[in-house]
Design a protein around this motif. Structure first.
Motif, short mmCIF file in Angstrom:
data_model
loop_
_atom_site.label_atom_id
_atom_site.label_comp_id
_atom_site.label_asym_id
_atom_site.label_seq_id
_atom_site.Cartn_x
_atom_site.Cartn_y
_atom_site.Cartn_z
N UNK A 94 14.13 -25.58 30.95
CA UNK A 94 14.96 -24.77 29.93
C UNK A 94 14.34 -25.00 28.67
N UNK A 95 13.79 -26.33 28.44
CA UNK A 95 13.39 -26.53 26.94
C UNK A 95 12.00 -25.78 26.90
N UNK A 96 11.29 -25.62 27.93
CA UNK A 96 10.07 -24.97 27.79
C UNK A 96 10.50 -23.37 27.31
N UNK A 97 11.31 -22.81 28.18
CA UNK A 97 11.53 -21.49 28.07
C UNK A 97 11.99 -21.31 26.51
N UNK A 98 13.28 -22.06 26.12
CA UNK A 98 13.89 -21.83 24.89
C UNK A 98 12.97 -21.98 23.56
N UNK B 246 -8.81 -25.08 22.37
CA UNK B 246 -7.70 -26.06 22.78
C UNK B 246 -6.62 -25.59 21.63
N UNK B 247 -5.37 -26.43 21.98
CA UNK B 247 -4.03 -26.41 21.22
C UNK B 247 -4.00 -27.72 20.55
N UNK C 93 4.69 -25.41 26.39
CA UNK C 93 5.11 -24.08 25.40
C UNK C 93 3.73 -23.50 24.76
N UNK C 94 2.82 -24.24 24.36
CA UNK C 94 1.69 -23.58 23.78
C UNK C 94 0.71 -22.59 24.89
N UNK C 95 0.88 -23.11 26.06
CA UNK C 95 0.36 -22.11 27.19
C UNK C 95 1.01 -20.78 27.17
N UNK C 96 2.10 -20.76 26.78
CA UNK C 96 3.02 -19.31 26.54
C UNK C 96 2.75 -18.66 25.52
N UNK D 274 -6.09 -18.10 13.24
CA UNK D 274 -5.61 -16.79 13.70
C UNK D 274 -4.73 -16.68 14.70
N UNK D 275 -5.33 -17.33 15.91
CA UNK D 275 -4.47 -17.24 16.96
C UNK D 275 -3.08 -17.83 17.14
N UNK D 276 -2.82 -18.72 16.23
CA UNK D 276 -1.40 -19.31 15.99
C UNK D 276 -0.73 -18.72 15.05
N UNK D 277 -1.23 -17.67 14.27
CA UNK D 277 -0.46 -17.16 13.19
C UNK D 277 -0.24 -18.25 12.06
#
Length: 273
Positions: free
Chosen positions: A239-243, A6-7, A58-61, A22-25
């Motif tokens: 656009x917000x998700x990409x940025x 989960x995120x 975003x956290x899916x990307x 670890x995964x999130x740095x």
């Protein structure tokens, strides 16, 4: 196994914690909204709902841990409206610092503020500059999107209202919520109040006064929410998700900010010896 991780902070188990760090740095997103009137048609939590949903996409990307709902920001200018939740300024400053300290105590070294409320940036920047007063084991990053000419042109071509007056609960903000959560919107009420600038102040624009917003927009509504469309909302959200995905990736990979911040603290400490 990592894809099942989960995120959201509140959905993780303690046995997931190390894997999440670890995964999130060691990066945690802090979406910040507010509880305030958004015209007669949008929910009080519009700002928080907006950034919470952007973070979730975003956290899916680009994986990071997302802190649960946080709505303790600056909103004194809307205290005359029902449902506004405004705390004293000294308290919200202590709350944001204590929250970041506690996030860091749990192992995170990078905290990314994703802000959804237009009345927060000055407060957030003051808080961040205050971080330099005493040593911290973490760095705070305030995501502030920069202009994108191509996106701006596309946005302008789809608008149905003037951009100049589209400041709060107007066409763009309403479109985002209409796309994300149409079930929460009361679009039949969007034109029941005026979102026009009442222009009651007589001071020149280069003179600031804290009552400026209420002076112009006593309804706490600025724009034409009735002209919102799901299509415009999708354009903005995509656009917000990409940025933000690009920014988050860069923050996770960054090694310099903490290094330079620590160098600064050491030099400050050295003055006292």
């Amino acid at each position: 196994m990592s894809q099942q991780l989960p995120s959201r902070w509140d959905e993780l188990t303690t046995t997931d914690w190390k894997a999440a760090l670890d995964k999130s740095s060691k990066t945690c997103i802090l979406p910040i909204g507010i509880l305030e009137k958004h015209g007669p048609h949008s929910p009080l939590g519009t700002d928080l709902i907006h950034v919470r949903d952007i973070a979730a996409r975003v956290v899916k990307n680009e994986y990071a841990v997302t802190f649960p709902d946080y709505f303790y920001g600056q909103i004194n200018e809307a205290r005359q409206q029902p449902g506004t939740f405004a705390l004293p300024s000294d308290l919200i400053l202590k709350l944001i610092e204590a929250t970041c300290d506690e996030i860091a105590r749990n192992g995170f070294t990078k905290i990314v503020i994703l802000n959804g409320h237009g009345g927060n940036p000055e407060f957030m920047r003051f808080f961040m500059q205050s971080q330099l007063y005493k040593r911290k084991s973490y760095a705070v990053f305030f995501y502030t999107p920069q202009g994108d000419p191509a996106f701006g042109e596309k946005l302008a071509s789809m608008r149905k209202s003037a951009a100049q007056g589209d400041l709060h609960a107007g066409e763009t903000e309403t479109s985002v919520l209409l796309y994300l959560h149409p079930e929460l919107m009361k679009m039949d009420r969007a034109a029941s109040e005026s979102g026009e600038n009442q222009k009651r102040a007589t001071l020149p624009p280069d003179v600031y006064t804290p009552i400026w917003w209420y002076s112009g927009y006593p309804n706490h509504y600025a724009g034409e929410g009735a002209k919102a469309t799901k299509e415009l909302g999708q354009l903005i959200v995509d656009h917000e998700v990409e940025s933000f995905s690009k920014a988050l990736k860069a923050i996770k990979a960054d090694t310099k900010t903490l290094e330079i911040q620590d160098e600064y603290y050491k030099k400050v400490d050295g003055l006292n010896r």
